[in-house]
Design a protein around this motif. Structure first.
Motif, PDB file in Angstrom:
ATOM      1  N   GLY A  87       0.809  -1.200   0.000  1.00  6.65           N
ATOM      2  CA  GLY A  87       0.000   0.000   0.000  1.00  6.65           C
ATOM      3  C   GLY A  87       0.844   1.252   0.000  1.00  6.65           C
ATOM      4  N   SER A  88       0.251   2.343  -0.473  1.00  4.35           N
ATOM      5  CA  SER A  88       0.947   3.616  -0.450  1.00  4.35           C
ATOM      6  C   SER A  88       0.906   4.185   0.954  1.00  4.35           C
ATOM      7  CB  SER A  88       0.313   4.568  -1.461  1.00  4.35           C
ATOM      8  OG  SER A  88      -1.079   4.676  -1.223  1.00  4.35           O
ATOM      9  N   THR A  89       1.452   5.396   1.135  1.00  4.67           N
ATOM     10  CA  THR A  89       1.617   5.940   2.477  1.00  4.67           C
ATOM     11  C   THR A  89       0.294   6.227   3.173  1.00  4.67           C
ATOM     12  OG1 THR A  89       1.816   8.152   1.490  1.00  4.67           O
ATOM     13  CG2 THR A  89       3.852   6.946   1.932  1.00  4.67           C
ATOM     14  N   ASN A  90      -0.814   6.372   2.419  1.00  6.30           N
ATOM     15  CA  ASN A  90      -2.088   6.663   3.092  1.00  6.30           C
ATOM     16  C   ASN A  90      -2.530   5.507   3.977  1.00  6.30           C
ATOM     17  OD1 ASN A  90      -3.626   4.796   1.258  1.00  6.30           O
ATOM     18  ND2 ASN A  90      -3.010   6.313  -0.250  1.00  6.30           N
ATOM     19  N   GLY A  91      -2.043   4.285   3.709  1.00  6.64           N
ATOM     20  CA  GLY A  91      -2.388   3.154   4.561  1.00  6.64           C
ATOM     21  C   GLY A  91      -1.655   3.140   5.883  1.00  6.64           C
ATOM     22  N   MET A  92      -0.676   4.066   6.064  1.00  7.41           N
ATOM     23  CA  MET A  92       0.094   4.121   7.304  1.00  7.41           C
ATOM     24  C   MET A  92      -0.439   5.175   8.280  1.00  7.41           C
ATOM     25  SD  MET A  92       3.871   4.090   5.612  1.00  7.41           S
ATOM     26  CE  MET A  92       4.228   3.099   4.161  1.00  7.41           C
ATOM     27  N   LEU A  93      -1.562   5.817   7.933  1.00  2.00           N
ATOM     28  CA  LEU A  93      -2.062   6.929   8.737  1.00  2.00           C
ATOM     29  C   LEU A  93      -3.362   6.547   9.428  1.00  2.00           C
ATOM     30  CD1 LEU A  93      -1.539   9.772   6.098  1.00  2.00           C
ATOM     31  CD2 LEU A  93       0.080   8.981   7.832  1.00  2.00           C
ATOM     32  N   ASN A  94      -3.559   7.085  10.638  1.00  2.00           N
ATOM     33  CA  ASN A  94      -4.829   6.892  11.325  1.00  2.00           C
ATOM     34  C   ASN A  94      -5.791   8.021  10.942  1.00  2.00           C
ATOM     35  OD1 ASN A  94      -4.102   9.166  12.895  1.00  2.00           O
ATOM     36  ND2 ASN A  94      -3.144   7.880  14.448  1.00  2.00           N
ATOM     37  N   ASN A 139      -6.947  10.767  12.491  1.00  2.00           N
ATOM     38  CA  ASN A 139      -6.505  12.142  12.737  1.00  2.00           C
ATOM     39  C   ASN A 139      -5.407  12.560  11.761  1.00  2.00           C
ATOM     40  OD1 ASN A 139      -8.273  12.446  14.913  1.00  2.00           O
ATOM     41  ND2 ASN A 139      -6.792  11.604  16.361  1.00  2.00           N
ATOM     42  N   GLU A 140      -4.482  11.660  11.507  1.00  2.00           N
ATOM     43  CA  GLU A 140      -3.396  11.976  10.569  1.00  2.00           C
ATOM     44  C   GLU A 140      -3.918  12.115   9.144  1.00  2.00           C
ATOM     45  OE1 GLU A 140       0.171   9.622  12.995  1.00  2.00           O
ATOM     46  OE2 GLU A 140      -0.939   8.641  11.403  1.00  2.00           O
ATOM     47  N   LEU A 141      -4.910  11.297   8.778  1.00  2.00           N
ATOM     48  CA  LEU A 141      -5.492  11.409   7.446  1.00  2.00           C
ATOM     49  C   LEU A 141      -6.216  12.745   7.282  1.00  2.00           C
ATOM     50  CD1 LEU A 141      -6.876   7.802   6.886  1.00  2.00           C
ATOM     51  CD2 LEU A 141      -5.186   8.954   5.464  1.00  2.00           C
ATOM     52  N   ARG A 142      -6.943  13.165   8.299  1.00  2.00           N
ATOM     53  CA  ARG A 142      -7.646  14.455   8.215  1.00  2.00           C
ATOM     54  C   ARG A 142      -6.662  15.608   8.106  1.00  2.00           C
ATOM     55  NH1 ARG A 142     -12.319  13.386  12.848  1.00  2.00           N
ATOM     56  NH2 ARG A 142     -13.715  12.137  11.509  1.00  2.00           N
ATOM     57  N   TYR A 143      -5.584  15.555   8.862  1.00  2.24           N
ATOM     58  CA  TYR A 143      -4.576  16.606   8.784  1.00  2.24           C
ATOM     59  C   TYR A 143      -3.912  16.620   7.407  1.00  2.24           C
ATOM     60  CZ  TYR A 143      -0.335  19.255   9.843  1.00  2.24           C
ATOM     61  OH  TYR A 143       0.679  20.175   9.819  1.00  2.24           O
ATOM     62  N   THR A 144      -3.584  15.423   6.899  1.00  7.22           N
ATOM     63  CA  THR A 144      -2.959  15.333   5.579  1.00  7.22           C
ATOM     64  C   THR A 144      -3.900  15.799   4.480  1.00  7.22           C
ATOM     65  OG1 THR A 144      -1.684  13.425   6.364  1.00  7.22           O
ATOM     66  CG2 THR A 144      -1.774  13.779   3.991  1.00  7.22           C
ATOM     67  N   LEU A 145      -5.189  15.445   4.589  1.00  7.20           N
ATOM     68  CA  LEU A 145      -6.159  15.878   3.592  1.00  7.20           C
ATOM     69  C   LEU A 145      -6.309  17.386   3.576  1.00  7.20           C
ATOM     70  CD1 LEU A 145      -8.906  13.134   4.035  1.00  7.20           C
ATOM     71  CD2 LEU A 145      -7.690  13.675   1.917  1.00  7.20           C
ATOM     72  N   THR A 186     -10.389   7.655   0.567  1.00  5.03           N
ATOM     73  CA  THR A 186     -10.785   6.245   0.558  1.00  5.03           C
ATOM     74  C   THR A 186     -10.218   5.508   1.763  1.00  5.03           C
ATOM     75  OG1 THR A 186     -10.851   6.254  -1.872  1.00  5.03           O
ATOM     76  CG2 THR A 186     -10.738   4.118  -0.782  1.00  5.03           C
ATOM     77  N   ALA A 187      -8.949   5.773   2.080  1.00  2.00           N
ATOM     78  CA  ALA A 187      -8.335   5.150   3.264  1.00  2.00           C
ATOM     79  C   ALA A 187      -9.057   5.568   4.543  1.00  2.00           C
ATOM     80  CB  ALA A 187      -6.859   5.527   3.338  1.00  2.00           C
TER      81      ALA A 187
END
Length: 484
Positions: free
Chosen positions: A260-267, A269-275, A365-366
């Motif tokens: 998987g790409s790096t988005n699969g390594m985030l929870n 909160n981290e996904l929301r911050y990254t988005l 999606t993640a």
């Protein structure tokens, strides 16, 4: 907890645990098969192989858990119905909903655990798995090269006759083919009697020191008539050092989805911050490009109109008539060049913006997948439990057929929706939840029919009209009517 609840919970847990272990083992074998090229013939010790499998195990849970809930539900309630235990419950005034109550509580707790697992354990394991693959060659550089065969390592194809030393880093009989272009054409051949691999865990560069060898290189002349002579360069050396970039060895092909790409390594909160960061970056790039392209084509913000009494001289309809033929030619060439440059800039920027939007869709999606896995446990239970009560079959026969068909449908729609949403064909929300929305009516229908003691399909509604039609036809053409 009443005796009935204990009995149902115990029966379901035993079935669920057995099914989960079997399916987990099957998917682990699939993982080994996917990465067999990285494990076989690489002189890996048992500890490294075990670590490799441990880091890859959590990613299997989103596939195994819903299927286990579905199959365990069908088998448990199918056995109860087949052994007339449901009939005994209903004769005592216990409905299907009452029998499912304790299991609904268990599935609710299981869904919370599944969400926590998807939000915390899977991202951590994904991070460790990707970095383990990246660093395994640095910790054991000889892993990248197997004896007696050509090994594709970055821009080199390397073959060694024998490896020795404590870590297998002493090489004997080295043959190297260097790729000259992206098509894999080999124009340089290097041979050495022996060599040594030197690596550093803090660096992605693998150093290969060669001793007592020579290299042979084909030369392509600029003049076509000289190419028939097949010129080449040949030289020998006492010592030569080749640096190999290990990042090429661990490069990931996203289309194959092996890693998987790096988005699969985030929870979450981290996904929301990254988005939030990705969306801001995309909007800033759109605004910047718009301003830049407007300036290039001469479009400026409309200035405030000041009232003046002076009347401007009207321009002619054909502006080129004001210039000479040479000036007209220069202006047209400049305009054509500007249009071509702007079109290229727009197409290039459009491609970059699509890639950025695709990255945003992957992160969305993640994010949604972490909630989908929790809801999938509920969905599969409310499909499996009523279905088992309707078909009245337990064991590993008919329940497996129904479970596999339902889960393949769920998994196919889920994969199709995610791929389509990543390419912009639909929103990431719909792509992630499409499988759940499609199968939700099936869960409601099965629960309703099982509650009302109806079969899976009302065959009477199909066969009765057909039998009535044949009866009318037979009466019409009966011998008694023909005599009349």
């Amino acid at each position: 907890m009443k005796i009935l609840d204990k009995y149902l919970l115990k029966t379901f847990l035993i079935t669920f645990t057995t099914v989960f272990v079997i399916l987990f083992f099957i998917f682990i074998l699939q993982t080994v098969w996917l990465f067999i090229s990285e494990l076989a013939g690489k002189d890996l010790d048992l500890l490294l192989v075990v670590k490799f499998l441990l880091f890859s195990m959590p990613r299997i849970i989103p596939l195994v858990l819903p299927l286990s809930v579905l199959l365990a539900s069908i088998m448990t309630f199918g056995n109860l119905a087949e052994n007339y235990e449901f009939a005994a419950m209903k004769s005592s005034g216990i409905s299907l909903q009452r029998a499912m109550r304790v299991l609904i509580v268990f599935i609710f707790v299981l869904s919370i655990v599944a969400f926590w697992f998807a939000n915390n354990v899977i991202p951590y394991a994904e991070y460790k798995f990707v970095n383990f693959r990246k660093n395994i060659a640095q910790a054991k550089p000889a892993m990248a090269i197997a004896e007696g065969q050509f090994n594709d390592v970055g821009t080199y194809n390397i073959k060694v006759n024998k490896k020795s030393g404590e870590n297998g880093n002493i090489l004997t009989g080295v043959t190297i083919h260097e790729k000259a272009n992206n098509y894999g054409e080999n124009k340089t051949v290097i041979k050495a009697k022996n060599g040594k691999l030197i690596s550093n865990e803090k660096s992605s560069i693998l150093k290969l020191v060669l001793n007592d060898g020579y290299y042979y290189q084909d030369v392509t002349p600029k003049k076509y008539e000289d190419r028939a002579k097949l010129p080449f360069i040949k030289s020998d050396f006492k010592k030569q050092i080749i640096n190999i970039d290990l990042s090429e060895l661990n490069k990931v092909d996203e289309d194959k989805e092996n890693v998987g790409s790096t988005n699969g390594m985030l929870n979450v909160n981290e996904l929301r911050y990254t988005l939030d960061s990705l969306n801001k970056s995309l909007n800033n790039e759109i605004i910047s490009f718009s301003e830049n392209i407007n300036q290039r084509v001469g479009i400026k913000a409309a200035p405030k109109v000041l009232k003046t009494d002076k009347k401007k001289k009207p321009l002619p309809n054909n502006l080129l008539s004001l210039y000479t033929n040479k000036q007209k030619s220069d202006i047209l060439k400049m305009a054509s060049s500007t249009v071509t440059s702007n079109i290229y800039s727009i197409e290039s920027t459009q491609k970059d913006l699509k890639e950025k939007q695709r990255d945003i869709n992957k992160h969305l999606t993640a994010l949604y997948e972490k909630f989908v896995i929790a809801f999938a446990c509920f969905l599969m239970f409310f499909i499996g439990a009523p279905l088992g009560a309707i078909i009245r079959k337990g064991g590993l026969g008919l329940p497996i057929v129904f479970a596999v068909l339902i889960f393949i449908t769920f998994h196919f729609i889920n994969t199709f929706g995610k791929r389509l949403s990543q390419e912009g064909g639909m929103t990431p929300f719909m792509g992630s939840w499409m499988s759940s929305f499609i199968l939700l009516p099936l869960a409601i229908l099965l629960t309703y029919r099982a509650t009302n003691d109806n079969g899976l399909i009302n065959f009477d509604a199909i066969t009765t009209p057909i039998s009535q039609l044949f009866q009318k036809i037979s009466e019409r053409f009966s011998p008694a009517q023909n005599k009349e």
